[in-house]
Every structure is written in structure tokens, then in C-alpha cells.
Enzyme design. Structure first.
Site, PDB file in Angstrom:
ATOM      1  CB  THR A 106      10.465 -41.162  -1.523  1.00  0.00           C
ATOM      2  OG1 THR A 106      10.035 -40.330  -3.026  1.00  0.00           O
ATOM      3  CG2 THR A 106      11.282 -40.437  -1.265  1.00  0.00           C
ATOM      4  CE  LYS A 261       2.002 -35.900  -3.875  1.00  0.00           C
ATOM      5  NZ  LYS A 261       2.883 -36.733  -4.009  1.00  0.00           N
TER       6      LYS A 261
END
Ligand code: ASP
Length: 460
Positions: A106, A261
């Protein structure tokens, strides 16, 4: 703009053509799940061919699965500038030289503010156009290594990235930034911590959870803080620089082998596990939270070791797991298995014969814990002792993904299982620590204002 189907391929392109609409059509899209009205946005080079993307009237983008579309009607057309005006990145001889490598994700996309479309941006001029603060920090050079979502990163890209880092360090850059998709950033951070040894400069991985076309995007802040870290910090390690708290206050710098994460959508998704982060970084300052980091040096020496054996797997144990899982790995020539066991490092008894067979076949096996926090302790229960006797070594508090890439790296270097064990159990980049600090467990990870507000509403 000449290409009226900008970025569309395959099934998505066929649909636009069949329906007689194009990029920038203001369109009414009827689907099996209802209808949507908005502008058909261009797609980036990392996109798939199964969706068309629409900017709705409320400003949000939606991806619509091609298969669900029954009709598209053009009700208007609003062509917008796709290309960001490139501004020349100003060169300041007084500022450090930083290299930014792009791998995709992204963060590699940016917004065309006129339209809200997310488009790939990566030249220094484009980055300067979208995040002008970068020029106050460093002289930035950019190079696109890959353009993939991070689930597509793997050994080939890890080796390529490590090699490119070595090349730039030897050329004398003062810091490195790696733009990367967030989903597997911690795998890449870990393998780079092993493949790139003795770095004299900071190596900072950065991504964004929200694309730049959303008001809540974390892309700019993360990038600015990563640039500050690469240019100015004295921490010469592989780190991940991502949102600390849930609001736009500061980023945390996590050690590459202790980060993970932990949330699928929060911007503050990266947490240091089993330890505390190395530092906090904002536009104004870098505050270190610990002292045991490797310091920046002024030489250009670095050791790059890109060995990697791909026949390694992680087995995430679950109750009632059958031995055929292990048998299949042996039969398919796997040379290493990382087990993520329950509790202190356990699996069920039916797996024992398969583990013994794996051991007899020379498969290197290491135990990690699913709890992520804490150590493997195989001396506490019979189960642990039994499993060790079958040839599975406890891997202390190495995270499963870290143990996985380290085992691939170790087996890439040698077939000698004693040497592999030596590499695995000798800490190289903080992947095994002596103890986990009491204040590490979810503290020093960035305040969570929502939780604080919630708790204080009860705690009067
Ligand atoms: N799926 C994306 C990736 O990991 C998400 C991101 O970039 O944050 O590549």
C-alpha cells in the site's frame, strides 16, 4: 490521458469494454449485491484483474468483484489528472544521503488529490510532490526493486533486497528505507536481520495500513519518521517503523527480529513481542527506550549472507493434528520444521512416531510457542521432555516466523545439523533474549486512547 482503461487487465478490462465504460466514467454499477454509483478509478500496477474500483459519492473507494456485476451505465465522465506533477527533489549538500527501496504494498501507492485515486508513486519527484517534508530531512534516492503485495515476497525477493542493501551501503549511503506491504513485513525484517550483518547504518522498513487516498492514511507520517530514522538515528539495525498509538502522534521503531503484525486493520498494528521497542520517533525527535542497540558507524563495511534453503516449514499445532502432516513434509523432502506448539511447547502424542521418523531422516526441528510471548520450556512437563527426546530442540523465545526464516538461512549455509543448531540457538540480531522485561508485555507499545477512555469511564 491516452489509455482509457488505465491499469485494468483480464476480466476487469473485459467487463469495462463490454459495458462501454472507461476509467473516469461516472457510473451506476448494478451488482448481485445491490447498486453503487461513483467514478471508475484507475488501478495500480500491483492490482488484480478481478475487481473494478469505484470512488463512491461519500469519498470511500470500493472494489467490486467483476463476477457480481450485472450492468454498468455511464451517467457522466470526470477525467482527472492521473500523473502527479513531478517536482525535482532538492539537493542539499548538508543533508544525509538516504536510499529508499520500493518492494510494493500500500505504501507504494499514492493519491492523486484531484480525484482520490490511488496510483503508484515512487520517483523522488513524485514522493517529494506528495510528502514535501522528506526534503527537510535528507537527500532521497529511490529505486523500485519489486511491485508486489507482500504475500508475494519470498526468498527470491529477500535475497534481491539484501543484495541491493549491501550494494548501497558499500556506495556510502547514510541510511536505507524499504517500503514494503505490511502483511509480511515482519518476515522480511527478520530475514534481512540475518542476511545483512554488521550494518553501519539504519535499515528502516516502512509501510502503511491505509492507502493514501483515505484521510486516515498513515503513509506520510510513517514515511517521514522512517526518513528521520534512516537519516539521523544512531541505531544501525534492521527496524520496522510504524504507528505507535492509534492516533497520529509518533512511530515506534521495532527490532527486526522481535516485531510482528498483530492487527489486521489498525494503523498501530506492529508490536514488539517479548520485549520493548527500540525507540519512539516523531518529526521532532527520536527517543530511545533502551540502550542495547548497535550503533551507527562511519565506515561502509557490511556482510551480506544470502544463503537460504526453501524446504523449511512452520507447523502450527492444533488439537487433534494428525501425523500425516509431518509425514507429508518428510516425504516431500523438507529439511527443516519449526513447530509452533501449545503452551510451553507441546504437541499431542500421535505425532511422536512421525517426529521420530523426521529426526531419523535428518530433518532439523525446533519448537516455538503459539503464545508468542514467553519461552519454550520443555523440561516442565513430560510432554516437553518426550518431544525433546524425539529430536526437537527448544528455540527459547524466538518468534515462530523468525525461527522459520532463520532455519532456512542456517540450512542454506550447511548440511551439518550440529552447525545448524549452533546457528539457530546463538542469538545474532536479538531474536533470542535472556529475559523478557516485565514492562514489555503490551506496555511501551503506544497508548490506546480508546481503551483509556473506556477504562476511565468505569474507574472513577
Ligand atoms: N496487503 C498489503 C501488503 O501487505 C497490505 C499493505 O500494504 O499494508 O502488501
Amino acid at each position: 490521458m491516452s489509455d482509457i482503461y488505465k491499469g485494468y487487465r483480464g476480466a476487469a478490462l473485459a467487463l469495462l469494454k463490454a459495458q462501454g465504460v472507461r476509467v473516469w466514467s461516472d457510473a451506476e454499477v448494478t451488482t448481485t449485491r445491490g447498486s453503487f454509483t461513483g467514478i471508475i478509478l484507475p488501478r495500480s500496477e500491483t492490482s488484480d484483474d478481478k475487481h473494478i474500483v469505484l470512488k463512491l459519492r461519500n469519498g470511500y473507494n470500493v472494489g467490486i468483484t467483476v463476477d457480481t456485476v450485472t450492468a454498468i451505465k455511464e451517467i457522466g465522465y470526470k477525467e482527472a489528472h492521473y500523473k502527479i506533477p513531478e517536482k525535482e527533489f532538492p539537493y542539499d549538500p548538508g543533508k544525509p544521503r538516504v536510499k529508499l527501496f520500493g518492494t510494493g504494498g500500500t505504501i507504494a501507492s499514492r493519491l492523486d488529490y484531484r480525484t482520490g485515486a490511488v496510483i503508484p508513486a515512487f520517483t523522488p519527484g513524485e514522493l517529494y510532490g506528495s510528502v514535501p517534508e522528506l526534503a527537510d530531512i535528507c537527500n532521497l534516492e529511490t529505486e523500485k526493486l519489486y511491485g508486489v503485495f507482500s504475500e508475494n515476497m519470498g526468498p527470491e525477493q529477500w535475497v534481491g533486497t539484501a543484495t541491493a542493501i549491501g550494494r548501497e551501503i558499500r556506495k556510502g549511503v547514510q541510511g536505507i528505507i524499504i517500503g514494503h506491504g505490511t502483511d509480511t513485513m515482519h518476515h522480511t525484517a527478520a530475514i534481512l536481520s540475518f542476511m545483512v550483518q554488521n550494518t553501519p547504518v539504519p535499515i528502516v522498513m516502512v509501510g502503511s495500513q491505509r492507502s493514501s487516498d483515505r484521510p486516515s492514511s498513515d503513509a506520510a507520517l510513517n514515511l517521514i519518521d522512517a526518513a528521520k530514522t534512516a537519516a539521523e538515528s544512531d541505531i544501525a539495525e534492521v527496524m520496522v517503523c510504524m504507528f505507535g498509538p492509534t492516533s497520529d502522534q509518533y512511530d515506534l521503531l521495532h527490532r527486526g527480529t522481535r516485531v510482528r503484525k498483530m492487527h489486521s486493520s489498525y494503523r498501530s498494528t506492529f508490536r514488539t513481542i517479548g520485549d520493548i521497542p527500540i525507540a519512539m520517533v516523531s518529526r521532532e525527535k527520536i527517543i530511545t527506550l533502551r540502550d542495547d542497540y548497535k550503533r551507527r558507524r562511519s565506515d561502509n563495511d557490511v556482510t551480506i549472507n544470502t544463503a537460504f534453503e526453501e524446504k523449511v516449514s512452520i507447523v502450527y499445532y492444533y488439537p487433534n493434528m494428525k501425523p500425516d502432516i509431518i509425514e507429508a513434509l518428510i516425504d516431500n523432502g523438507y529439511r527443516g520444521i519449526i513447530i509452533a506448539g501449545t503452551g510451553l511447547g507441546h504437541v499431542n502424542k500421535p505425532l511422536y512416531p512421525a517426529l521420530r521418523r523426521a529426526h531419523d531422516k535428518g530433518v532439523a526441528m525446533y519448537m516455538t510457542v503459539q503464545t508468542l510471548w514467553g519461552y519454550v520450556q520443555m523440561f516442565v512437563y513430560d510432554t516437553g521432555r518426550d518431544i525433546m527426546e524425539l529430536g526437537v530442540f527448544p528455540a527459547a523465545n524466538m518468534l515462530p516466523e523468525v525461527a522459520y526464516v532463520k532455519l532456512g538461512w542456517a540450512l542454506g549455509q550447511t548440511n551439518d545439523l550440529a552447525k545448524v543448531k549452533d546457528i539457530m540457538l546463538t542469538p545474532i540480531a536479538g531474536e533470542i533474549t535472556e529475559r523478557e522485561p516485565h514492562n514489555g508485555y503490551l506496555i511501551y507499545q503506544g497508548g490506546i486512547p480508546e481503551v483509556e477512555r473506556f477504562v476511565s469511564s468505569f474507574w472513577k
